[in-house]
Design an enzyme around this catalytic site. Structure first.
Site, PDB file in Angstrom:
ATOM      1  CG  ASN A 108      31.174 -41.206  -9.168  1.00 61.03           C
ATOM      2  OD1 ASN A 108      31.141 -40.884  -7.980  1.00 61.03           O
ATOM      3  ND2 ASN A 108      30.073 -41.367  -9.887  1.00 61.03           N
ATOM      4  CG  HIS A 110      26.177 -44.064 -10.264  1.00 61.08           C
ATOM      5  ND1 HIS A 110      25.659 -42.851  -9.880  1.00 61.08           N
ATOM      6  CD2 HIS A 110      25.170 -44.721 -10.900  1.00 61.08           C
ATOM      7  CE1 HIS A 110      24.405 -42.762 -10.267  1.00 61.08           C
ATOM      8  NE2 HIS A 110      24.080 -43.882 -10.892  1.00 61.08           N
ATOM      9  CG  ASP A 146      26.406 -40.744 -12.690  1.00 62.84           C
ATOM     10  OD1 ASP A 146      27.443 -40.525 -12.026  1.00 62.84           O
ATOM     11  OD2 ASP A 146      25.266 -40.481 -12.263  1.00 62.84           O
TER      12      ASP A 146
HETATM   13  C1  GAR Z   1      27.004 -44.460  -1.990  1.00 67.12           C
HETATM   14  O1  GAR Z   1      25.909 -45.320  -2.115  1.00 67.12           O
HETATM   15  C2  GAR Z   1      27.480 -44.010  -3.357  1.00 67.12           C
HETATM   16  O2  GAR Z   1      27.391 -45.002  -4.334  1.00 67.12           O
HETATM   17  C3  GAR Z   1      26.521 -42.889  -3.642  1.00 67.12           C
HETATM   18  O3  GAR Z   1      26.400 -42.222  -2.421  1.00 67.12           O
HETATM   19  C4  GAR Z   1      26.576 -43.145  -1.356  1.00 67.12           C
HETATM   20  C5  GAR Z   1      27.644 -42.601  -0.434  1.00 67.12           C
HETATM   21  O4  GAR Z   1      27.754 -43.401   0.698  1.00 67.12           O
HETATM   22  N1  GAR Z   1      27.007 -42.025  -4.678  1.00 67.12           N
HETATM   23  C6  GAR Z   1      26.222 -41.418  -5.534  1.00 67.12           C
HETATM   24  O5  GAR Z   1      25.006 -41.498  -5.511  1.00 67.12           O
HETATM   25  C7  GAR Z   1      26.933 -40.565  -6.544  1.00 67.12           C
HETATM   26  N2  GAR Z   1      26.064 -40.166  -7.589  1.00 67.12           N
HETATM   27  P1  GAR Z   1      28.958 -43.170   1.709  1.00 67.12           P
HETATM   28  O6  GAR Z   1      29.010 -41.655   1.994  1.00 67.12           O
HETATM   29  O7  GAR Z   1      28.565 -43.941   2.934  1.00 67.12           O
HETATM   30  O8  GAR Z   1      30.226 -43.662   1.061  1.00 67.12           O
END
Ligand code: GAR
Length: 227
Positions: A108, A110, A146
Site C-alpha cells: 500500500n 500511504h 497502515d
Molecule cells: C494518494 O495520495 C495515496 O497515497 C492515497 O490516496 C491518493 C491516491 O491518489 N492513499 C491513501 O490515502 C490510502 N490510505 P491517486 O488515486 O491519484 O493514485
C-alpha cells in the site's frame, strides 16, 4: 528469461499512482504488466486507465457485509493471477481474511511518514502538528490499518503557508517515483517480506529505504540529512 511480473492494482479514486506504473511499463522501466484494476467505487477514474476487460468494480453496498465484499474482491484478484497487489489510493479497509490470503504480496502507498499519521487526513494533521517534514510510505499490508512493515519512504519539506492541498500536491509528486522505485525492487526480487521483517538484497531492513534526489531507493544511512 523470467516473465514480466503480474500486478493487480486496487484503487478507489483518481488513479495517478496507477498511471505512473502504466507509464513506466510502456517506457520499459518496469518489467511488469497490469493484470487488473479493482475498485470499491464503480465511478473511480482509475478504472478508465485500463481496457474494460481488466476492470472490476463493485459497490460494497451490494454485499451483505465486509467479509462478503472482501471474498468477492479476493476471488476476482486471485483470478487475475497476480504476483503483486498494489493498493494505490484504495480507500476501503481490507479485512483480515483478504490480507492473509495475499500476505507478502500486498503493498500500500500511504501519504505520510509512517508510523506517523495512519488513517485519513494525513496532510491536515501533519500541518496541525507543526511538522517540518512530511512524505509518503510504501508498506506491506497487515490487518491493522497502515501498520505493516514499511519498505520505503520519500520525504518533503513542509513550507510556510502550506495548506493541506499544497502539501498533498508536494507529497503526490514524490509518491509516484516512490511507488515506481519500490515496485521495481519487488518485481526484481530484491525486496521481500520474511516473517516479521523486510529483507532487502537478502539482508534484514532495519529502517525504511529512502528515495534520494535521483529517484533511487537507498538505505537510510546512505542519505545525508541537511542540518
Ligand atoms: C494518494 O495520495 C495515496 O497515497 C492515497 O490516496 C491518493 C491516491 O491518489 N492513499 C491513501 O490515502 C490510502 N490510505 P491517486 O488515486 O491519484 O493514485
Amino acid at each position: 528469461m523470467t516473465r514480466p511480473s503480474r500486478i493487480a492494482v486496487l484503487a478507489s479514486g483518481r488513479g495517478s499512482n496507477l498511471q505512473c506504473l502504466l507509464d513506466a511499463i510502456s517506457a520499459g522501466q518496469l518489467d511488469a504488466g497490469i493484470v487488473g484494476v479493482f475498485s470499491d467505487r464503480p465511478a473511480a477514474a482509475a478504472l478508465e486507465k485500463v481496457p474494460g476487460e481488466l476492470r472490476w468494480a463493485r459497490s460494497p453496498r451490494d454485499y451483505a457485509d465486509r467479509d462478503a465484499f472482501d471474498l468477492a474482491l479476493g476471488d476476482a484478484v486471485a483470478a487475475s493471477q497476480p504476483d503483486w497487489i498494489v493498493c494505490a489510493g484504495y480507500m476501503r479497509i481490507l479485512g483480515g481474511g483478504f490480507v492473509s490470503r495475499f500476505q507478502g504480496q500486498l503493498i500500500n502507498i500511504h501519504p505520510s511518514l509512517l508510523p506517523r499519521y495512519k488513517g485519513l487526513h494525513t496532510h491536515a494533521r501533519a500541518l496541525e502538528a507543526g511538522e517540518f517534514e512530511h512524505g509518503a510510505s510504501v508498506h506491506f499490508v497487515v490487518p491493522e490499518l497502515d501498520a505493516g512493515n514499511v519498505i520505503a519512504q520519500a520525504r518533503v519539506p513542509v513550507l510556510a503557508g502550506d495548506t493541506p492541498e499544497t502539501l498533498a500536491a508536494r507529497v503526490l509528486e514524490v509518491e509516484h517515483p516512490l511507488l515506481l522505485a519500490t515496485t521495481r525492487l519487488l518485481v526484481a526480487g530484491r525486496v521481500a517480506e520474511c516473517g516479521a521483517q523486510v529483507h532487502f538484497d537478502g539482508q534484514p531492513l532495519l529502517g525504511p529505504l529512502l528515495l534520494d534526489s535521483a529517484g533511487q531507493l537507498v538505505r537510510a544511512e546512505a542519505v545525508s540529512t541537511p542540518r
